[in-house]
Scaffold this motif. Structure first.
Motif, PDB file in Angstrom:
ATOM      1  N   VAL A  57      30.471  32.721  30.854  1.00  0.00           N
ATOM      2  CA  VAL A  57      31.287  33.846  30.395  1.00  0.00           C
ATOM      3  C   VAL A  57      31.601  34.772  31.579  1.00  0.00           C
ATOM      4  N   THR A  58      30.584  35.045  32.380  1.00  0.00           N
ATOM      5  CA  THR A  58      30.794  35.885  33.561  1.00  0.00           C
ATOM      6  C   THR A  58      31.738  35.191  34.532  1.00  0.00           C
ATOM      7  N   GLU A  59      31.543  33.894  34.749  1.00  0.00           N
ATOM      8  CA  GLU A  59      32.416  33.144  35.644  1.00  0.00           C
ATOM      9  C   GLU A  59      33.866  33.191  35.163  1.00  0.00           C
ATOM     10  N   GLY A  60      34.074  33.013  33.869  1.00  0.00           N
ATOM     11  CA  GLY A  60      35.430  33.084  33.312  1.00  0.00           C
ATOM     12  C   GLY A  60      36.050  34.458  33.532  1.00  0.00           C
ATOM     13  N   SER A  61      35.244  35.500  33.385  1.00  0.00           N
ATOM     14  CA  SER A  61      35.733  36.867  33.605  1.00  0.00           C
ATOM     15  C   SER A  61      36.089  37.094  35.070  1.00  0.00           C
ATOM     16  N   VAL A  62      35.279  36.562  35.969  1.00  0.00           N
ATOM     17  CA  VAL A  62      35.573  36.680  37.405  1.00  0.00           C
ATOM     18  C   VAL A  62      36.901  35.983  37.705  1.00  0.00           C
ATOM     19  N   LYS A  63      37.093  34.794  37.180  1.00  0.00           N
ATOM     20  CA  LYS A  63      38.343  34.064  37.412  1.00  0.00           C
ATOM     21  C   LYS A  63      39.538  34.836  36.860  1.00  0.00           C
ATOM     22  N   GLU A  64      39.379  35.434  35.686  1.00  0.00           N
ATOM     23  CA  GLU A  64      40.469  36.221  35.112  1.00  0.00           C
ATOM     24  C   GLU A  64      40.793  37.423  35.993  1.00  0.00           C
ATOM     25  N   TYR A  65      39.754  38.092  36.498  1.00  0.00           N
ATOM     26  CA  TYR A  65      39.992  39.237  37.379  1.00  0.00           C
ATOM     27  C   TYR A  65      40.659  38.777  38.679  1.00  0.00           C
ATOM     28  N   GLN A  66      40.193  37.677  39.233  1.00  0.00           N
ATOM     29  CA  GLN A  66      40.800  37.146  40.454  1.00  0.00           C
ATOM     30  C   GLN A  66      42.275  36.832  40.234  1.00  0.00           C
ATOM     31  N   ARG A  67      42.614  36.269  39.095  1.00  0.00           N
ATOM     32  CA  ARG A  67      44.014  35.979  38.779  1.00  0.00           C
ATOM     33  C   ARG A  67      44.803  37.286  38.726  1.00  0.00           C
ATOM     34  N   ARG A  68      44.232  38.287  38.083  1.00  0.00           N
ATOM     35  CA  ARG A  68      44.906  39.575  37.932  1.00  0.00           C
ATOM     36  C   ARG A  68      45.220  40.218  39.286  1.00  0.00           C
ATOM     37  N   VAL A  69      44.328  40.047  40.257  1.00  0.00           N
ATOM     38  CA  VAL A  69      44.523  40.701  41.557  1.00  0.00           C
ATOM     39  C   VAL A  69      44.989  39.713  42.646  1.00  0.00           C
ATOM     40  N   PHE A  70      45.499  38.565  42.210  1.00  0.00           N
ATOM     41  CA  PHE A  70      46.156  37.597  43.097  1.00  0.00           C
ATOM     42  C   PHE A  70      45.218  36.986  44.140  1.00  0.00           C
ATOM     43  N   LEU A  71      43.964  36.760  43.751  1.00  0.00           N
ATOM     44  CA  LEU A  71      43.012  36.063  44.617  1.00  0.00           C
ATOM     45  C   LEU A  71      42.865  34.630  44.136  1.00  0.00           C
ATOM     46  N   ALA A  72      42.291  33.785  44.991  1.00  0.00           N
ATOM     47  CA  ALA A  72      42.004  32.413  44.578  1.00  0.00           C
ATOM     48  C   ALA A  72      41.051  32.460  43.385  1.00  0.00           C
ATOM     49  N   GLU A  73      41.370  31.724  42.337  1.00  0.00           N
ATOM     50  CA  GLU A  73      40.602  31.749  41.096  1.00  0.00           C
ATOM     51  C   GLU A  73      39.475  30.728  41.141  1.00  0.00           C
ATOM     52  N   ASP A  74      38.470  31.022  41.977  1.00  0.00           N
ATOM     53  CA  ASP A  74      37.370  30.079  42.143  1.00  0.00           C
ATOM     54  C   ASP A  74      36.097  30.497  41.418  1.00  0.00           C
ATOM     55  N   GLY A  75      36.079  31.707  40.844  1.00  0.00           N
ATOM     56  CA  GLY A  75      34.900  32.173  40.119  1.00  0.00           C
ATOM     57  C   GLY A  75      33.751  32.593  41.006  1.00  0.00           C
ATOM     58  N   ILE A  76      33.973  32.602  42.309  1.00  0.00           N
ATOM     59  CA  ILE A  76      32.943  33.006  43.265  1.00  0.00           C
ATOM     60  C   ILE A  76      33.243  34.428  43.720  1.00  0.00           C
ATOM     61  N   VAL A  77      32.239  35.285  43.648  1.00  0.00           N
ATOM     62  CA  VAL A  77      32.416  36.683  44.046  1.00  0.00           C
ATOM     63  C   VAL A  77      31.988  36.827  45.493  1.00  0.00           C
ATOM     64  N   SER A  78      32.984  36.769  46.379  1.00  0.00           N
ATOM     65  CA  SER A  78      32.729  36.966  47.801  1.00  0.00           C
ATOM     66  C   SER A  78      33.315  38.320  48.192  1.00  0.00           C
ATOM     67  N   GLU A  79      33.404  38.580  49.485  1.00  0.00           N
ATOM     68  CA  GLU A  79      33.811  39.902  49.970  1.00  0.00           C
ATOM     69  C   GLU A  79      35.147  40.381  49.409  1.00  0.00           C
ATOM     70  N   LYS A  80      36.162  39.515  49.383  1.00  0.00           N
ATOM     71  CA  LYS A  80      37.480  39.937  48.884  1.00  0.00           C
ATOM     72  C   LYS A  80      37.421  40.321  47.406  1.00  0.00           C
ATOM     73  N   THR A  81      36.677  39.552  46.628  1.00  0.00           N
ATOM     74  CA  THR A  81      36.581  39.865  45.203  1.00  0.00           C
ATOM     75  C   THR A  81      35.808  41.163  44.998  1.00  0.00           C
ATOM     76  N   TRP A  82      34.703  41.357  45.730  1.00  0.00           N
ATOM     77  CA  TRP A  82      33.977  42.625  45.640  1.00  0.00           C
ATOM     78  C   TRP A  82      34.909  43.789  45.970  1.00  0.00           C
ATOM     79  N   HIS A  83      35.645  43.653  47.048  1.00  0.00           N
ATOM     80  CA  HIS A  83      36.562  44.712  47.489  1.00  0.00           C
ATOM     81  C   HIS A  83      37.552  45.057  46.369  1.00  0.00           C
ATOM     82  N   ALA A  84      38.182  44.045  45.793  1.00  0.00           N
ATOM     83  CA  ALA A  84      39.158  44.268  44.720  1.00  0.00           C
ATOM     84  C   ALA A  84      38.489  44.891  43.491  1.00  0.00           C
ATOM     85  N   LEU A  85      37.260  44.485  43.197  1.00  0.00           N
ATOM     86  CA  LEU A  85      36.540  45.046  42.051  1.00  0.00           C
ATOM     87  C   LEU A  85      36.264  46.530  42.244  1.00  0.00           C
ATOM     88  N   TYR A  86      35.845  46.916  43.442  1.00  0.00           N
ATOM     89  CA  TYR A  86      35.562  48.333  43.693  1.00  0.00           C
ATOM     90  C   TYR A  86      36.835  49.171  43.747  1.00  0.00           C
TER      91      TYR A  86
END
Length: 162
Positions: A57-86
């Motif tokens: 469920v968390t992985e699916g949510s990460v992928k959805e957020y990544q899609r929303r902010v135009f990142l690769a939808e890999d479900g992995i929370v790395s530096e770019k995803t953290w940055h976009a989340l904050y």
């Protein structure tokens, strides 16, 4: 946690310190996963239990957020995803305009198709049709209708429900 941002390209100092986070993926556990789940909840993506378990469920949510902010939808929370989340918005994206080509242009075209602004082929070629569709969309959303995808346009595009 700081949740607000301005329209500049700089990251507030408090947020910069928070980006020093471990990479998270399916199977990760702990307080940092709880933090991730809280951030995803804050942005209206995660509705599950905040339990510190990086499950499907968390992985699916990460992928959805990544899609929303135009990142690769890999479900992995790395530096770019953290940055976009904050920041609560897309970060580090290039400016797009007439003559640009590639995957980001395809994503833009698909998004503009979903709003019924773009009627052309999703070909990854930012031509006159893409420019006109973007300008129409920008006008309706009270943005300067430049036909260029800049930071403020990326931010507004990321708010389109998908």
């Amino acid at each position: 946690m700081q949740w607000t941002s301005d329209s500049s390209n700089t990251v507030p100092e408090i947020a910069q310190a928070q980006f020093n986070k471990p990479e998270l993926r399916l199977g990760s556990k702990g307080e940092v996963v709880e933090e991730l789940q809280k951030l995803l909840t804050r942005w209206g993506i995660y509705t599950g239990v905040i339990d510190g378990n990086f499950d499907k469920v968390t992985e699916g949510s990460v992928k959805e957020y990544q899609r929303r902010v135009f990142l690769a939808e890999d479900g992995i929370v790395s530096e770019k995803t953290w940055h976009a989340l904050y920041m609560g918005m897309p970060v580090g994206l290039p400016e797009l305009g007439k003559g640009c080509k590639g995957d980001l242009v395809k994503r833009l075209q698909r998004l503009l198709k979903s709003t019924q602004d773009y009627v052309g082929y999703v070909d990854g070629d930012f031509g006159e049709l893409t420019e006109a569709a973007l300008q129409s969309w920008q006008r309706r959303h009270n943005l300067p209708n430049t036909g260029i995808v800049d930071e403020s346009t990326w931010r507004a595009l990321s708010r389109i429900p998908r």
